[in-house]
Design a protein around this motif. Structure first.
Motif, mmCIF file in Angstrom:
data_model
loop_
_atom_site.group_PDB
_atom_site.id
_atom_site.type_symbol
_atom_site.label_atom_id
_atom_site.label_comp_id
_atom_site.label_asym_id
_atom_site.label_seq_id
_atom_site.Cartn_x
_atom_site.Cartn_y
_atom_site.Cartn_z
ATOM 1 N N GLN A 250 0.716 -1.262 -0.043
ATOM 2 C CA GLN A 250 -0.090 0.062 -0.112
ATOM 3 C C GLN A 250 0.960 1.340 0.092
ATOM 4 O O GLN A 250 0.730 2.111 -0.842
ATOM 5 C CB GLN A 250 -0.724 -0.051 1.380
ATOM 6 C CG GLN A 250 -1.856 1.220 1.336
ATOM 7 C CD GLN A 250 -2.687 1.084 2.556
ATOM 8 O OE1 GLN A 250 -2.157 0.742 3.645
ATOM 9 N NE2 GLN A 250 -4.264 1.273 2.546
ATOM 10 N N TYR A 251 2.086 1.229 0.613
ATOM 11 C CA TYR A 251 2.910 2.214 0.842
ATOM 12 C C TYR A 251 3.630 2.569 -0.504
ATOM 13 O O TYR A 251 3.670 3.675 -1.047
ATOM 14 C CB TYR A 251 3.937 1.969 1.842
ATOM 15 C CG TYR A 251 5.014 3.196 2.018
ATOM 16 C CD1 TYR A 251 4.707 4.136 2.650
ATOM 17 C CD2 TYR A 251 5.978 3.269 1.269
ATOM 18 C CE1 TYR A 251 5.490 5.269 2.858
ATOM 19 C CE2 TYR A 251 7.111 4.312 1.198
ATOM 20 C CZ TYR A 251 6.758 5.157 2.064
ATOM 21 O OH TYR A 251 7.735 6.253 2.136
ATOM 22 N N ASN B 99 6.223 -0.125 -14.047
ATOM 23 C CA ASN B 99 7.478 -0.232 -14.567
ATOM 24 C C ASN B 99 8.650 -0.199 -13.974
ATOM 25 O O ASN B 99 9.776 0.067 -14.459
ATOM 26 C CB ASN B 99 7.392 1.113 -15.762
ATOM 27 C CG ASN B 99 6.359 0.625 -16.766
ATOM 28 O OD1 ASN B 99 6.313 -0.216 -17.320
ATOM 29 N ND2 ASN B 99 5.656 1.637 -17.206
ATOM 30 N N LYS B 100 8.447 0.031 -12.721
ATOM 31 C CA LYS B 100 9.809 -0.135 -11.653
ATOM 32 C C LYS B 100 10.336 -1.664 -11.523
ATOM 33 O O LYS B 100 9.660 -2.585 -11.725
ATOM 34 C CB LYS B 100 9.247 0.542 -10.271
ATOM 35 C CG LYS B 100 8.690 2.104 -10.499
ATOM 36 C CD LYS B 100 9.765 2.875 -10.908
ATOM 37 C CE LYS B 100 9.322 4.272 -10.908
ATOM 38 N NZ LYS B 100 10.237 5.441 -11.224
ATOM 39 N N ASN B 101 11.595 -1.246 -11.208
ATOM 40 C CA ASN B 101 12.345 -2.714 -10.905
ATOM 41 C C ASN B 101 12.460 -2.900 -9.379
ATOM 42 O O ASN B 101 12.492 -2.066 -8.690
ATOM 43 C CB ASN B 101 13.780 -2.753 -11.059
ATOM 44 C CG ASN B 101 13.988 -2.717 -12.944
ATOM 45 O OD1 ASN B 101 13.301 -3.289 -13.508
ATOM 46 N ND2 ASN B 101 14.786 -1.912 -13.340
ATOM 47 N N ILE B 102 11.785 -4.249 -9.047
ATOM 48 C CA ILE B 102 11.408 -4.488 -7.578
ATOM 49 C C ILE B 102 12.456 -5.557 -7.267
ATOM 50 O O ILE B 102 12.463 -6.640 -7.926
ATOM 51 C CB ILE B 102 9.996 -4.633 -7.276
ATOM 52 C CG1 ILE B 102 9.182 -3.667 -7.634
ATOM 53 C CG2 ILE B 102 9.795 -5.105 -5.966
ATOM 54 C CD1 ILE B 102 7.601 -3.747 -7.492
ATOM 55 N N VAL C 148 4.916 5.647 -5.268
ATOM 56 C CA VAL C 148 5.788 5.410 -6.115
ATOM 57 C C VAL C 148 4.782 5.628 -7.431
ATOM 58 O O VAL C 148 3.955 4.795 -7.744
ATOM 59 C CB VAL C 148 6.520 4.031 -6.314
ATOM 60 C CG1 VAL C 148 7.175 3.968 -7.465
ATOM 61 C CG2 VAL C 148 7.454 3.983 -4.744
ATOM 62 N N ASN C 149 5.383 6.787 -8.538
ATOM 63 C CA ASN C 149 4.690 6.647 -9.474
ATOM 64 C C ASN C 149 5.094 5.551 -10.717
ATOM 65 O O ASN C 149 6.249 5.088 -10.593
ATOM 66 C CB ASN C 149 5.008 8.222 -10.402
ATOM 67 C CG ASN C 149 4.490 9.121 -9.489
ATOM 68 O OD1 ASN C 149 3.396 9.331 -8.737
ATOM 69 N ND2 ASN C 149 5.064 10.498 -9.282
ATOM 70 N N ILE D 82 13.189 -0.303 -6.161
ATOM 71 C CA ILE D 82 12.574 -0.450 -5.080
ATOM 72 C C ILE D 82 13.413 -1.755 -4.355
ATOM 73 O O ILE D 82 13.018 -3.020 -4.843
ATOM 74 C CB ILE D 82 11.034 -0.751 -4.964
ATOM 75 C CG1 ILE D 82 10.424 0.429 -5.393
ATOM 76 C CG2 ILE D 82 10.580 -1.071 -3.547
ATOM 77 C CD1 ILE D 82 8.873 0.129 -6.055
ATOM 78 N N LEU D 83 13.892 -1.587 -3.150
ATOM 79 C CA LEU D 83 14.388 -2.975 -2.608
ATOM 80 C C LEU D 83 13.461 -3.290 -1.378
ATOM 81 O O LEU D 83 13.342 -2.281 -0.151
ATOM 82 C CB LEU D 83 15.725 -2.677 -2.008
ATOM 83 C CG LEU D 83 16.370 -3.584 -1.040
ATOM 84 C CD1 LEU D 83 16.396 -5.022 -1.653
ATOM 85 C CD2 LEU D 83 17.572 -3.005 -0.604
ATOM 86 N N ILE D 84 12.840 -4.520 -1.340
ATOM 87 C CA ILE D 84 12.262 -4.839 0.165
ATOM 88 C C ILE D 84 12.982 -6.154 0.706
ATOM 89 O O ILE D 84 13.329 -6.936 0.034
ATOM 90 C CB ILE D 84 10.976 -5.582 -0.549
ATOM 91 C CG1 ILE D 84 9.825 -4.493 -1.104
ATOM 92 C CG2 ILE D 84 10.071 -5.840 0.764
ATOM 93 C CD1 ILE D 84 8.574 -4.982 -1.840
ATOM 94 N N VAL D 85 13.409 -5.612 2.077
ATOM 95 C CA VAL D 85 14.225 -6.781 2.598
ATOM 96 C C VAL D 85 13.251 -7.545 3.777
ATOM 97 O O VAL D 85 12.736 -6.666 4.599
ATOM 98 C CB VAL D 85 15.177 -6.105 3.399
ATOM 99 C CG1 VAL D 85 16.292 -6.981 4.137
ATOM 100 C CG2 VAL D 85 16.162 -5.254 2.493
#
Length: 417
Positions: A173-174, A184-187, A179-180, A248-251
């Motif tokens: 949700q965040y 198309n963003k790399n995650i 993030v626009n 975007i990096l999710i740890v």
């Protein structure tokens, strides 16, 4: 009282997001190995029943002890937290207050994000592990089953958990809100434990992003998840390279120390990092870099929306369900208090019966054994049933009634749970 024959008391103690920040919670976090070690030490120390839970939001112990310090000592011995640190942020409940606390936790009412039921699956797992090690008495097993029952009813009879209400959902949700052009963003998702898997599923469902890469220390686990959603998996050795190629990096790893710091980042492109780990797995020094934004799960949990506001309206109904099931459980506990006395009374009456039948056999030549046995057995059952009914419904002085029965029938005084 819930004290048992050994003078032990039932406690629920620990710390949570309410008073302990992420760093402090990390000090008392228990992984699978340390939880197992704690349980084995508890058994060695003579603890008869104990359950351990540890999530990103809380670490708690439920068990019987002479003094809560016995449980606190076990926790501190198996984490890097100290007793002094624990005392500053901890809560300790006993007996009925402890029971009520376990119900609220397991039912999602005490979750960091209202309606997050992920704790119940760990409670089930923790209960099974304790039982396997011989550390789950009938009281604790019945309590866990009652909490599971309450959780199921709240899920089906209320809208407390409508939609996703978890750290994994809050993180997505965040991202969607901040993030626009998200599709198309790399995650990059580093770590695919339960939170990582749920985050991955929520990302795919809500972002429509086709550029998600998974990295996990055990590559085969990442490949299992990737296979379901047609995602890319990279080796752990290429973590730095992938971090510098992502937006975007999710740890969400289970490491005990930070695995990502500013020295991992050489790219000057904007990088959003979400740390969903306890203990923290991203070193705060990444904030020294102007292009990096770091968000921790404690910040994510504060996100509220109309969905969460609607869930708050479901709290009274959820509490009604909890009260109903908790009342049944407490009644079962109260009835257990009377069971030893009723059993002893029955044995006493059977002794009297045996002596009387022996006397009657000598008096009557054609003594009817079968008839006499049937009549006396039925009488004893009716007498004990009357006493049991009286004790269960004596709201004013059940303890006095127990003592009277023991005195009249000369039953040895014992105390049980």
């Amino acid at each position: 009282m819930l004290e048992n024959r050994k003078g032990l008391t039932f406690y629920a103690l620990g710390l949570s997001y309410k008073k302990a920040d992420a760093e402090t919670r990390g000090h008392f976090s228990l992984d699978k190995e340390s939880s197992l070690l704690l349980l084995k030490q508890a058994k060695e120390k003579g603890i008869e029943s104990i359950v351990v839970t540890s999530t990103c939001n809380r670490t708690e112990l439920y068990g019987f002890a002479e003094h809560p310090y016995q449980l606190i000592e076990l926790l501190c011995h198996n984490t890097i937290g100290t007793v002094e640190e624990f005392q500053k942020v901890a809560y300790i409940y006993k007996n009925k207050e402890a029971i009520a606390h376990v119900f609220r936790v397991g039912s999602g009412l005490d979750s960091q994000i209202l309606g997050d039921f992920e704790i119940i699956s760990q409670l089930k797992h923790s209960g099974r592990l304790s039982k396997k090690l011989g550390l789950l008495n009938s009281f604790m097993e019945r309590l866990i089953n009652a909490v599971i029952q309450a959780s199921k009813r709240i899920k089906t009879e209320t809208d407390l958990s409508s939609g996703a209400t978890s750290v994994s959902f809050a993180s997505v949700q965040y991202i969607l809100s901040n993030v626009n052009d998200i599709s198309n963003k790399n995650i990059l998702l580093f770590g695919i434990g339960k939170i990582g898997r749920n985050t991955c599923e929520n990302l795919i469902k809500h972002s429509k992003n086709q550029h998600i890469t998974l990295i996990n220390r055990t590559k085969t686990k990442a490949e299992e998840i990737a296979g379901k959603f047609n995602l890319v998996v990279k080796d752990y050795a290429s973590l730095r390279e992938e971090i510098n190629a992502t937006d975007i990096l999710i740890v969400a790893t289970g490491a005990k120390n930070p695995t990502v710091d500013k020295f991992c980042i050489s790219s000057k492109n904007p990088l959003l990092i979400l740390d969903l780990s306890i203990p923290r797995n991203v070193n705060p020094d990444v904030c020294d870099l102007e292009n990096v934004t770091l968000v921790h799960l404690d910040q994510l949990s504060k996100i509220t929306d109309s969905t969460l506001e609607r869930r708050k309206l479901q709290i009274p109904l959820a509490e009604t369900i909890i009260e109903e099931i908790m009342t049944e459980f407490n009644q079962w506990v109260a009835n257990r208090k009377f069971a030893p006395t009723i059993k002893a009374l029955k044995e006493k009456l059977n002794d009297l019966k045996k002596a009387e039948l022996d006397t009657q056999r000598k008096k009557f030549k054609n003594f009817d054994e079968v008839q006499a046995e049937l009549i006396t057995k039925n009488l004893i059952q009716k007498i004990t049933n009357h006493f049991a009914h009286h004790l269960k419904h004596d709201d004013d002085s059940p303890d006095e009634s127990l003592e009277l029965i023991k005195r009249v029938f000369q039953i040895e005084r014992t105390t049980h749970v």
